[in-house]
Motif scaffolding. Structure first.
Motif, short mmCIF file in Angstrom:
data_model
loop_
_atom_site.label_atom_id
_atom_site.label_comp_id
_atom_site.label_asym_id
_atom_site.label_seq_id
_atom_site.Cartn_x
_atom_site.Cartn_y
_atom_site.Cartn_z
N TRP A 118 -3.66 -38.10 -47.53
CA TRP A 118 -3.44 -39.30 -46.75
C TRP A 118 -3.88 -39.11 -45.29
CZ3 TRP A 118 0.70 -40.01 -43.04
CH2 TRP A 118 0.73 -41.28 -42.51
N ALA A 119 -3.58 -37.96 -44.72
CA ALA A 119 -3.94 -37.69 -43.32
C ALA A 119 -5.45 -37.59 -43.12
CB ALA A 119 -3.26 -36.42 -42.84
N LEU A 120 -6.13 -36.96 -44.06
CA LEU A 120 -7.57 -36.75 -43.92
C LEU A 120 -8.40 -37.98 -44.26
CD1 LEU A 120 -7.97 -33.15 -45.39
CD2 LEU A 120 -7.99 -33.84 -42.98
N PHE A 121 -8.01 -38.71 -45.28
CA PHE A 121 -8.85 -39.78 -45.80
C PHE A 121 -8.23 -41.17 -45.69
CE2 PHE A 121 -9.85 -35.96 -48.33
CZ PHE A 121 -11.15 -35.77 -47.89
N ASP A 122 -7.02 -41.28 -45.13
CA ASP A 122 -6.29 -42.54 -45.03
C ASP A 122 -6.21 -43.22 -46.41
OD1 ASP A 122 -4.77 -44.41 -43.71
OD2 ASP A 122 -6.49 -45.66 -43.18
N PHE A 123 -5.95 -42.41 -47.42
CA PHE A 123 -5.81 -42.87 -48.80
C PHE A 123 -4.52 -42.28 -49.35
CE2 PHE A 123 -6.39 -41.72 -53.31
CZ PHE A 123 -6.48 -43.00 -53.84
N CYS A 124 -3.63 -43.14 -49.81
CA CYS A 124 -2.35 -42.67 -50.34
C CYS A 124 -2.39 -42.69 -51.86
CB CYS A 124 -1.22 -43.56 -49.83
SG CYS A 124 0.39 -42.96 -50.32
N PRO A 125 -2.42 -41.51 -52.49
CA PRO A 125 -2.50 -41.46 -53.95
C PRO A 125 -1.32 -42.14 -54.64
CG PRO A 125 -2.96 -39.30 -53.01
CD PRO A 125 -2.48 -40.18 -51.90
N SER A 126 -0.13 -42.05 -54.08
CA SER A 126 1.03 -42.66 -54.75
C SER A 126 0.92 -44.19 -54.73
CB SER A 126 2.33 -42.20 -54.11
OG SER A 126 2.37 -42.57 -52.76
N LEU A 127 0.43 -44.77 -53.65
CA LEU A 127 0.26 -46.23 -53.62
C LEU A 127 -0.81 -46.66 -54.61
CD1 LEU A 127 0.48 -47.05 -49.82
CD2 LEU A 127 2.19 -47.42 -51.60
N TRP A 128 -1.86 -45.87 -54.76
CA TRP A 128 -2.91 -46.17 -55.72
C TRP A 128 -2.35 -46.18 -57.15
CZ3 TRP A 128 -5.28 -43.09 -59.54
CH2 TRP A 128 -6.43 -43.63 -60.09
N ILE A 129 -1.51 -45.19 -57.45
CA ILE A 129 -0.89 -45.11 -58.78
C ILE A 129 0.04 -46.30 -59.00
CG2 ILE A 129 0.73 -43.79 -60.20
CD1 ILE A 129 -0.51 -41.26 -58.93
N PHE A 130 0.85 -46.66 -57.99
CA PHE A 130 1.75 -47.81 -58.13
C PHE A 130 0.97 -49.10 -58.38
CE2 PHE A 130 5.23 -45.57 -55.58
CZ PHE A 130 5.93 -45.27 -56.72
N LYS A 131 -0.17 -49.28 -57.70
CA LYS A 131 -0.98 -50.48 -57.91
C LYS A 131 -1.56 -50.51 -59.31
CE LYS A 131 -2.28 -51.22 -53.12
NZ LYS A 131 -3.36 -51.14 -52.13
N LYS A 132 -1.94 -49.35 -59.84
CA LYS A 132 -2.48 -49.29 -61.20
C LYS A 132 -1.39 -49.60 -62.23
CE LYS A 132 -6.74 -48.07 -60.53
NZ LYS A 132 -7.84 -48.92 -60.87
N VAL A 133 -0.18 -49.11 -62.00
CA VAL A 133 0.91 -49.29 -62.95
C VAL A 133 1.50 -50.70 -62.88
CG1 VAL A 133 3.23 -48.51 -63.57
CG2 VAL A 133 1.47 -46.83 -63.02
N PHE A 134 1.78 -51.18 -61.66
CA PHE A 134 2.49 -52.43 -61.49
C PHE A 134 1.61 -53.60 -61.10
CE2 PHE A 134 5.70 -49.13 -60.49
CZ PHE A 134 6.54 -49.37 -61.56
N GLY A 135 0.37 -53.37 -60.74
CA GLY A 135 -0.51 -54.45 -60.30
C GLY A 135 -0.29 -54.77 -58.82
N LYS A 136 -1.12 -55.66 -58.31
CA LYS A 136 -1.01 -56.04 -56.90
C LYS A 136 0.08 -57.07 -56.72
CE LYS A 136 -5.60 -55.09 -55.20
NZ LYS A 136 -6.74 -55.61 -54.44
#
Length: 57
Positions: A34-52
């Motif tokens: 998250w610090a290096l790429f401004d990408f949060c893997p946990s939020l990505w997983i939540f969006k895949k599981v629960f949708g937007k």
């Protein structure tokens, strides 16, 4: 993140060091990504599981 760290704390208290270290390492890696790429893997997983969430106007 707090839930995962709490689970790791309980695993440490229970003496299951290997699983606690794996959980803590996972959290550390996610924070570094998250610090290096401004990408949060946990939020990505939540969006895949629960949708937007629907957008409010």
């Amino acid at each position: 993140m707090a839930i995962v760290l709490t689970a790791a704390m309980f695993l440490f208290a229970d003496g299951q060091m290997l699983y606690a270290m794996i959980l803590q390492t996972l959290v550390i890696v996610m924070v570094i990504v998250w610090a290096l790429f401004d990408f949060c893997p946990s939020l990505w997983i939540f969006k895949k599981v629960f949708g937007k969430c629907p957008q409010k106007d």
